[in-house]
Design a protein around this motif. Structure first.
Motif, PDB file in Angstrom:
ATOM      1  N   UNK A 119       1.756   8.165  -8.884  1.00  0.00           N
ATOM      2  CA  UNK A 119       2.757   7.479  -8.063  1.00  0.00           C
ATOM      3  C   UNK A 119       4.038   7.223  -8.851  1.00  0.00           C
ATOM      4  N   UNK A 120       3.908   6.894 -10.129  1.00  0.00           N
ATOM      5  CA  UNK A 120       5.109   6.697 -10.952  1.00  0.00           C
ATOM      6  C   UNK A 120       5.891   7.999 -11.054  1.00  0.00           C
ATOM      7  N   UNK A 121       5.180   9.111 -11.281  1.00  0.00           N
ATOM      8  CA  UNK A 121       5.861  10.405 -11.376  1.00  0.00           C
ATOM      9  C   UNK A 121       6.566  10.753 -10.076  1.00  0.00           C
ATOM     10  N   UNK A 122       5.907  10.514  -8.942  1.00  0.00           N
ATOM     11  CA  UNK A 122       6.545  10.776  -7.643  1.00  0.00           C
ATOM     12  C   UNK A 122       7.824   9.972  -7.485  1.00  0.00           C
ATOM     13  N   UNK A 123       7.728   8.684  -7.786  1.00  0.00           N
ATOM     14  CA  UNK A 123       8.889   7.810  -7.602  1.00  0.00           C
ATOM     15  C   UNK A 123      10.027   8.180  -8.551  1.00  0.00           C
ATOM     16  N   UNK A 124       9.695   8.374  -9.808  1.00  0.00           N
ATOM     17  CA  UNK A 124      10.737   8.673 -10.788  1.00  0.00           C
ATOM     18  C   UNK A 124      11.349  10.057 -10.554  1.00  0.00           C
ATOM     19  N   UNK A 125      10.534  11.015 -10.127  1.00  0.00           N
ATOM     20  CA  UNK A 125      11.069  12.357  -9.848  1.00  0.00           C
ATOM     21  C   UNK A 125      12.070  12.330  -8.697  1.00  0.00           C
ATOM     22  N   UNK A 126      11.901  11.363  -7.792  1.00  0.00           N
ATOM     23  CA  UNK A 126      12.827  11.215  -6.672  1.00  0.00           C
ATOM     24  C   UNK A 126      14.028  10.334  -7.026  1.00  0.00           C
ATOM     25  N   UNK A 127      14.076   9.857  -8.280  1.00  0.00           N
ATOM     26  CA  UNK A 127      15.235   9.104  -8.745  1.00  0.00           C
ATOM     27  C   UNK A 127      15.125   7.593  -8.618  1.00  0.00           C
ATOM     28  N   UNK A 138       2.936  -3.466  -5.269  1.00  0.00           N
ATOM     29  CA  UNK A 138       1.816  -4.251  -5.770  1.00  0.00           C
ATOM     30  C   UNK A 138       1.312  -3.491  -7.002  1.00  0.00           C
ATOM     31  N   UNK A 139       1.190  -4.197  -8.129  1.00  0.00           N
ATOM     32  CA  UNK A 139       1.151  -3.507  -9.426  1.00  0.00           C
ATOM     33  C   UNK A 139       0.000  -2.527  -9.589  1.00  0.00           C
ATOM     34  N   UNK A 140      -1.142  -2.754  -8.914  1.00  0.00           N
ATOM     35  CA  UNK A 140      -2.269  -1.830  -9.089  1.00  0.00           C
ATOM     36  C   UNK A 140      -2.034  -0.482  -8.409  1.00  0.00           C
ATOM     37  N   UNK A 141      -1.002  -0.387  -7.569  1.00  0.00           N
ATOM     38  CA  UNK A 141      -0.704   0.886  -6.902  1.00  0.00           C
ATOM     39  C   UNK A 141      -0.062   1.903  -7.841  1.00  0.00           C
ATOM     40  N   UNK A 157       0.864  -1.175   0.000  1.00  0.00           N
ATOM     41  CA  UNK A 157       0.000   0.000   0.000  1.00  0.00           C
ATOM     42  C   UNK A 157       0.904   1.228   0.000  1.00  0.00           C
ATOM     43  N   UNK A 158       0.352   2.340  -0.420  1.00  0.00           N
ATOM     44  CA  UNK A 158       1.136   3.579  -0.413  1.00  0.00           C
ATOM     45  C   UNK A 158       0.917   4.284   0.919  1.00  0.00           C
TER      46      UNK A 158
END
Length: 246
Positions: free
Chosen positions: A201-209, A193-196, A173-174
């Motif tokens: 959420x992808x943008x948040x994660x990728x923006x943080x590297x 878990x893939x539905x998250x 879970x996030x």
């Protein structure tokens, strides 16, 4: 800036998903026969500190043993049948030590995602011991294994013991502070878990590297959605459905 990612996009869950008894050498060999070059597995400690492969805290589901696995010595665990629960053809398959699986992967040139799966209460100890063993075994390897866990304490201990090994935070879970926790633990990846995963959420994660990985993806529409979002890796049971070359 995100550093180069050395791992394949497709990762076989617990060796070969559900086609063989999970977390066994037979599963790894079957996954490899389908062309997979990266595998996920679960590692915990025996009562006498031997790292070995098992997902559950208890033995009943995937072996002939009973009780909490982490309370039993390796000598007893090594005698269990971890294959017949799956199907007769795998009867007699043993619980493997982490070292035996590591050496198999290293000999064959395969990549490994090690999920640190502590017996409850042994989060720090398990993270430390698994990291120490991984550092020793992969000392001369070009690409280290990826250490992941749902337990921040286990990753914290792995970071303290062997900071050079890459880590990933597993999420079902996030929860509040997930991104900050992954940053604090100096992770390179977040494994959801893939539905998250969605555009936010992808943008948040990728923006943080962070690299973005998913579990456990077993149908083509779900996989395509994740590739369309720009995620970096998929863990699957369906080694018979997805070509790892895709």
């Amino acid at each position: 800036m995100t550093t180069p990612w050395p791992y394949p996009r497709w990762i076989a869950h617990r060796g070969a998903g559900k086609l063989a008894p999970e977390n066994t050498l037979a599963a790894f060999k079957l996954g490899a026969s389908h062309g997979y070059r990266m595998f996920e597995c679960d590692v915990k400690l025996s009562a006498d500190g031997v790292p070995f492969l098992l997902h559950d805290a208890t033995l009943e589901r995937t072996s002939t043993g009973q009780g909490i696995a982490g309370e039993q010595p390796w000598a007893a665990l090594s005698r269990l049948d971890a294959g017949s629960w799956h199907s007769p053809e795998f009867a007699g398959e043993a619980l493997p030590t982490f070292e035996s699986i590591a050496r198999y992967c290293l000999d064959q040139g395969y990549f490994l995602n090690i999920e640190i799966k502590p017996t409850p209460g042994l989060e720090r100890r398990t993270g430390e011991v698994v990291a120490e063993h991984a550092a020793r075994l992969w000392e001369d390897a070009a690409v280290p294994p990826l250490l992941t866990s749902f337990e921040p304490e286990a990753l914290e201990a792995a970071l303290a013991a062997q900071p050079q090994l890459p880590r990933g935070l597993l999420l079902d879970s996030l929860w509040t502070g997930w991104l900050e926790t992954a940053l604090r633990l100096d992770c390179v990846a977040i494994v959801c878990q893939h539905t998250l995963w969605d555009s936010s959420s992808v943008t948040q994660a990728k923006s943080a590297g962070f690299r973005t990985l998913s579990y456990t993806v077993n149908d083509e529409p779900a996989a395509q959605r994740l590739w369309d979002l720009g995620t970096d890796g998929i863990i699957t049971d369906r080694v018979d459905l997805f070509s790892p070359a895709s």
